[in-house]
Design an enzyme around this catalytic site. Structure first.
Site, PDB file in Angstrom:
ATOM      1  N   ASN A   1     -18.800  86.196  12.935  1.00 60.85           N
ATOM      2  CA  ASN A   1     -19.960  86.649  13.717  1.00 60.85           C
ATOM      3  C   ASN A   1     -19.875  86.267  15.188  1.00 60.85           C
ATOM      4  O   ASN A   1     -20.854  86.348  15.924  1.00 60.85           O
ATOM      5  CB  ASN A   1     -21.248  86.077  13.107  1.00 60.85           C
ATOM      6  CG  ASN A   1     -21.511  86.668  11.742  1.00 60.85           C
ATOM      7  OD1 ASN A   1     -21.304  87.867  11.513  1.00 60.85           O
ATOM      8  ND2 ASN A   1     -21.908  85.828  10.798  1.00 60.85           N
ATOM      9  N   ALA A   2     -18.725  85.798  15.600  1.00 60.97           N
ATOM     10  CA  ALA A   2     -18.544  85.410  17.008  1.00 60.97           C
ATOM     11  C   ALA A   2     -17.204  85.962  17.494  1.00 60.97           C
ATOM     12  O   ALA A   2     -16.201  85.253  17.536  1.00 60.97           O
ATOM     13  CB  ALA A   2     -18.620  83.902  17.176  1.00 60.97           C
TER      14      ALA A   2
ATOM     15  N   ILE B   1      -7.074  83.839  13.909  1.00 55.99           N
ATOM     16  CA  ILE B   1      -6.497  82.835  14.810  1.00 55.99           C
ATOM     17  C   ILE B   1      -4.975  83.005  14.871  1.00 55.99           C
ATOM     18  O   ILE B   1      -4.262  82.763  13.893  1.00 55.99           O
ATOM     19  CB  ILE B   1      -6.883  81.408  14.359  1.00 55.99           C
ATOM     20  CG1 ILE B   1      -8.404  81.268  14.298  1.00 55.99           C
ATOM     21  CG2 ILE B   1      -6.268  80.378  15.305  1.00 55.99           C
ATOM     22  CD1 ILE B   1      -9.170  81.676  15.565  1.00 55.99           C
TER      23      ILE B   1
ATOM     24  N   ALA C   1      -5.645  82.954  29.762  1.00 54.15           N
ATOM     25  CA  ALA C   1      -4.963  83.636  28.658  1.00 54.15           C
ATOM     26  C   ALA C   1      -4.904  85.142  28.894  1.00 54.15           C
ATOM     27  O   ALA C   1      -3.952  85.820  28.488  1.00 54.15           O
ATOM     28  CB  ALA C   1      -5.690  83.344  27.348  1.00 54.15           C
TER      29      ALA C   1
ATOM     30  N   GLN D   1      11.052 119.288  34.929  1.00 52.90           N
ATOM     31  CA  GLN D   1      10.023 118.703  35.797  1.00 52.90           C
ATOM     32  C   GLN D   1       8.899 118.046  34.983  1.00 52.90           C
ATOM     33  O   GLN D   1       8.316 117.047  35.404  1.00 52.90           O
ATOM     34  CB  GLN D   1       9.437 119.769  36.727  1.00 52.90           C
ATOM     35  CG  GLN D   1       8.669 119.144  37.869  1.00 52.90           C
ATOM     36  CD  GLN D   1       8.173 120.157  38.867  1.00 52.90           C
ATOM     37  OE1 GLN D   1       7.531 121.151  38.496  1.00 52.90           O
ATOM     38  NE2 GLN D   1       8.479 119.943  40.128  1.00 52.90           N
TER      39      GLN D   1
ATOM     40  N   GLN E   1       6.739 109.974  23.161  1.00 53.67           N
ATOM     41  CA  GLN E   1       6.696 111.443  23.229  1.00 53.67           C
ATOM     42  C   GLN E   1       8.005 111.995  23.809  1.00 53.67           C
ATOM     43  O   GLN E   1       8.537 112.996  23.326  1.00 53.67           O
ATOM     44  CB  GLN E   1       5.500 111.855  24.108  1.00 53.67           C
ATOM     45  CG  GLN E   1       5.178 113.334  24.090  1.00 53.67           C
ATOM     46  CD  GLN E   1       4.618 113.786  22.745  1.00 53.67           C
ATOM     47  OE1 GLN E   1       4.180 112.974  21.944  1.00 53.67           O
ATOM     48  NE2 GLN E   1       4.688 115.082  22.496  1.00 53.67           N
TER      49      GLN E   1
ATOM     50  N   GLY F   1      11.019 113.376  18.031  1.00 50.71           N
ATOM     51  CA  GLY F   1      11.107 112.909  16.640  1.00 50.71           C
ATOM     52  C   GLY F   1      11.771 111.548  16.526  1.00 50.71           C
ATOM     53  O   GLY F   1      11.375 110.717  15.695  1.00 50.71           O
TER      54      GLY F   1
ATOM     55  N   GLU G   1      -8.007  88.457  23.065  1.00 53.75           N
ATOM     56  CA  GLU G   1      -8.422  87.660  24.248  1.00 53.75           C
ATOM     57  C   GLU G   1      -9.513  88.411  25.021  1.00 53.75           C
ATOM     58  O   GLU G   1      -9.601  88.316  26.244  1.00 53.75           O
ATOM     59  CB  GLU G   1      -7.254  87.355  25.199  1.00 53.75           C
ATOM     60  CG  GLU G   1      -5.935  86.986  24.580  1.00 53.75           C
ATOM     61  CD  GLU G   1      -5.898  85.605  23.970  1.00 53.75           C
ATOM     62  OE1 GLU G   1      -6.980  85.050  23.728  1.00 53.75           O
ATOM     63  OE2 GLU G   1      -4.793  85.101  23.722  1.00 53.75           O
TER      64      GLU G   1
HETATM   65  N1  COS Z   1     -15.581  80.583  33.564  1.00 61.39           N
HETATM   66  C1  COS Z   1     -16.449  79.551  33.585  1.00 61.39           C
HETATM   67  N2  COS Z   1     -17.694  79.631  33.090  1.00 61.39           N
HETATM   68  C2  COS Z   1     -18.065  80.790  32.540  1.00 61.39           C
HETATM   69  C3  COS Z   1     -17.208  81.910  32.480  1.00 61.39           C
HETATM   70  C4  COS Z   1     -15.917  81.769  33.031  1.00 61.39           C
HETATM   71  N3  COS Z   1     -15.038  82.772  33.004  1.00 61.39           N
HETATM   72  N4  COS Z   1     -17.848  82.930  31.874  1.00 61.39           N
HETATM   73  C5  COS Z   1     -19.077  82.479  31.573  1.00 61.39           C
HETATM   74  N5  COS Z   1     -19.214  81.181  31.972  1.00 61.39           N
HETATM   75  C6  COS Z   1     -20.394  80.335  31.883  1.00 61.39           C
HETATM   76  C7  COS Z   1     -21.544  80.966  32.627  1.00 61.39           C
HETATM   77  O1  COS Z   1     -21.520  80.606  33.991  1.00 61.39           O
HETATM   78  C8  COS Z   1     -22.741  80.376  31.905  1.00 61.39           C
HETATM   79  O2  COS Z   1     -22.960  79.063  32.343  1.00 61.39           O
HETATM   80  P1  COS Z   1     -24.382  78.622  32.987  1.00 61.39           P
HETATM   81  O3  COS Z   1     -25.404  78.902  31.923  1.00 61.39           O
HETATM   82  O4  COS Z   1     -24.203  77.168  33.296  1.00 61.39           O
HETATM   83  O5  COS Z   1     -24.575  79.493  34.191  1.00 61.39           O
HETATM   84  C9  COS Z   1     -22.267  80.274  30.469  1.00 61.39           C
HETATM   85  O6  COS Z   1     -20.833  80.250  30.522  1.00 61.39           O
HETATM   86  C10 COS Z   1     -22.723  81.439  29.623  1.00 61.39           C
HETATM   87  O7  COS Z   1     -22.231  82.601  30.257  1.00 61.39           O
HETATM   88  P2  COS Z   1     -22.792  84.055  29.948  1.00 61.39           P
HETATM   89  O8  COS Z   1     -24.287  84.027  30.029  1.00 61.39           O
HETATM   90  O9  COS Z   1     -22.080  85.018  30.828  1.00 61.39           O
HETATM   91  O10 COS Z   1     -22.392  84.229  28.411  1.00 61.39           O
HETATM   92  P3  COS Z   1     -22.447  85.507  27.492  1.00 61.39           P
HETATM   93  O11 COS Z   1     -22.914  85.063  26.153  1.00 61.39           O
HETATM   94  O12 COS Z   1     -23.173  86.616  28.183  1.00 61.39           O
HETATM   95  O13 COS Z   1     -20.889  85.886  27.292  1.00 61.39           O
HETATM   96  C11 COS Z   1     -18.822  86.967  27.778  1.00 61.39           C
HETATM   97  C12 COS Z   1     -20.048  86.194  28.299  1.00 61.39           C
HETATM   98  C13 COS Z   1     -19.189  88.282  27.157  1.00 61.39           C
HETATM   99  C14 COS Z   1     -17.973  87.186  29.016  1.00 61.39           C
HETATM  100  C15 COS Z   1     -18.064  86.078  26.752  1.00 61.39           C
HETATM  101  O14 COS Z   1     -18.798  85.910  25.557  1.00 61.39           O
HETATM  102  C16 COS Z   1     -16.690  86.610  26.409  1.00 61.39           C
HETATM  103  O15 COS Z   1     -15.744  86.444  27.168  1.00 61.39           O
HETATM  104  N6  COS Z   1     -16.554  87.234  25.243  1.00 61.39           N
HETATM  105  C17 COS Z   1     -15.256  87.667  24.734  1.00 61.39           C
HETATM  106  C18 COS Z   1     -14.685  86.569  23.909  1.00 61.39           C
HETATM  107  C19 COS Z   1     -13.206  86.773  23.704  1.00 61.39           C
HETATM  108  O16 COS Z   1     -12.454  87.003  24.627  1.00 61.39           O
HETATM  109  N7  COS Z   1     -12.820  86.608  22.467  1.00 61.39           N
HETATM  110  C20 COS Z   1     -11.463  86.601  22.135  1.00 61.39           C
HETATM  111  C21 COS Z   1     -11.272  85.299  21.453  1.00 61.39           C
HETATM  112  S1  COS Z   1      -9.834  84.529  21.664  1.00 61.39           S
HETATM  113  S2  COS Z   1      -8.558  85.759  20.821  1.00 61.39           S
END
Ligand code: COS
Length: 381
Positions: A128-129, A158, A243, A280, A337, A341, A364
């Site tokens: 869920n995350a 992971i 990353a 071309q 492409q 084949g 990522e």
């Molecule tokens: N660097 C440092 N701090 C960051 C940051 C970054 N790149 N991005 C967000 N933050 C901080 C924000 O500043 C905020 O802090 P404050 O409350 O102190 O201001 C806090 O983290 C929460 O940020 P935000 O409100 O933007 O969080 P969201 O829940 O809206 O999520 C996204 C932001 C969507 C960008 C994040 O959840 C994300 O990157 N999701 C994708 C996850 C991903 O890449 N998954 C792959 C997993 S590894 S294979």
């Protein structure tokens, strides 16, 4: 403005290209078929020093930074996307420990993860995350009696999770605070209660094993807290920024190779009495592929340069990954492409490269998440 590499970087590029040709290309098709992690090859990567990129030499690393990572990962991705993914993702854990770790943590874990040849992993995602990384449910509740965190829950998808011995894991140390109660812990796979669940069957990068992790009352010493309590989400986001440049490099490498293969094949393949490179339609395909790939390269190196020079790079990392990943799909598709084949057949690497390239639009952070990050940076939240 200077786009040239330093002498050391040129040398690294040469060594990485040779390693990719001699050690990775010969196993690429096999990994794709067997879906087995290349243990011996990872050890060889460590012997040469690739697994210590971005980690200070005093802790067993080989120094350098984002640019060196881009150079090595790009060369690896030309010949074997599984191996490029393995290196690129492995580097997240040691680099996070190097950045946030205490002296004791660095001394204990970094030599193992660099010249020691042990694999690292970064475990954030849960069922869920995914894109909503702040919704982690795994908990790590502090037990004052034993001075340990008790880890419960699990992770999914992971990369390297089934093979890693040292993992940076994100869990809620204060579940009442949501993502502000998230912390990062250094966990070893030998800790009782840690187990590996399902190993996924994937469309591409099959040699980079992707696993489910299960934590049942894993007792993690308090000294393994990485950074401070509640700092986990920021550590995760900052680690992901770096990353994403690595994924940009994976996408760049596979695209560069696809352009080269398309050019070579188009000169060799004769139809209607002349090489198809004289058509071309093919020339325009190649012009588009080469131009977009060079643009992708510029964005990837710019993001790496920003990181290396200590400037903000969140937006540029997202841009370089979004653009390079879309380009990798575009270019591998057209290269396939052009091969007609033959491109569809497993005797040629194109169909594998096409499948491997797809992951760069997903892991990522998906392309859609990168558009969120970019638009917030450009337009305000
Ligand atoms: N660097 C440092 N701090 C960051 C940051 C970054 N790149 N991005 C967000 N933050 C901080 C924000 O500043 C905020 O802090 P404050 O409350 O102190 O201001 C806090 O983290 C929460 O940020 P935000 O409100 O933007 O969080 P969201 O829940 O809206 O999520 C996204 C932001 C969507 C960008 C994040 O959840 C994300 O990157 N999701 C994708 C996850 C991903 O890449 N998954 C792959 C997993 S590894 S294979």
């Amino acid at each position: 403005m200077d786009f040239s590499l330093t002498r050391e970087q040129e040398l690294l590029k040469k060594v990485a290209a040779q390693f990719a040709e001699n050690e990775l290309e010969p196993i690429a098709a096999e990994l794709d078929k067997t879906h087995v992690f290349p243990v011996d090859n990872f050890k060889k990567m460590a012997e040469v020093g690739f697994t210590g990129i971005g980690v200070p030499r005093e802790y067993g690393g080989t120094g350098g930074g984002a640019t060196e990572k881009v150079i090595a990962v790009t060369e690896f991705a030309r010949k074997c996307m599984s191996s490029a993914a393995i290196l690129s993702i492995h580097l997240i854990a040691p680099q996070a420990i190097a950045k946030y770790g205490t002296k004791e943590q660095k001394e204990k874990y970094l030599p193992r993860l660099t010249k020691g040849g042990e694999l690292g992993a970064f475990a954030l995602t849960e069922p869920n995350a995914g894109s909503d990384a702040g919704s982690v449910q795994t908990t790590a509740i502090f037990d004052p009696e034993t001075n340990e965190y008790v880890l419960n829950g699990g992770k999914c998808f992971i990369s390297g999770g089934s093979r890693a011995s040292v993992l940076v894991i994100f869990a809620l140390t204060d579940p009442s605070k949501g993502l502000k109660g998230m912390s990062a812990l250094i966990v070893e796979n030998t800790m009782p209660g840690f187990s590996v669940g399902k190993i996924e069957e994937k469309m591409g990068i099959a040699g980079s094993e992707t696993a489910e992790l299960i934590f049942e009352d894993v007792r993690v010493p308090a000294e393994n807290l990485l950074g401070k309590e509640g700092q986990g989400f920021k550590i995760a986001m900052q680690a992901l920024d770096g990353a994403r440049i690595g994924v940009g490099a994976q996408a760049l490498g596979v695209a560069k190779e696809a352009v080269d293969l398309a050019v070579k094949y188009s000169h060799e393949r004769v139809q209607f009495g002349k090489p198809i490179s004289a058509l071309q339609g093919i020339q325009w395909y190649v012009a588009d592929m080469a131009t977009k790939t060079e643009a992708a390269e510029t964005l990837v190196y710019k993001a790496a340069w920003l990181e290396d020079t200590g400037k903000p790079f969140t937006k540029e990392a997202a841009m370089c990954k979004l653009n390079a990943a879309e380009n990798a799909r575009f270019v591998t598709n057209l290269a396939l492409q052009i091969h007609g084949g033959y491109g569809f057949m497993k005797d040629y690497p194109l169909e594998r490269m096409y499948r491997d390239a797809k992951i760069t639009e997903i892991y990522e952070g998906t392309s859609e998440i990168h558009k969120v990050v970019i638009s917030r940076a450009v337009m305000g939240k």
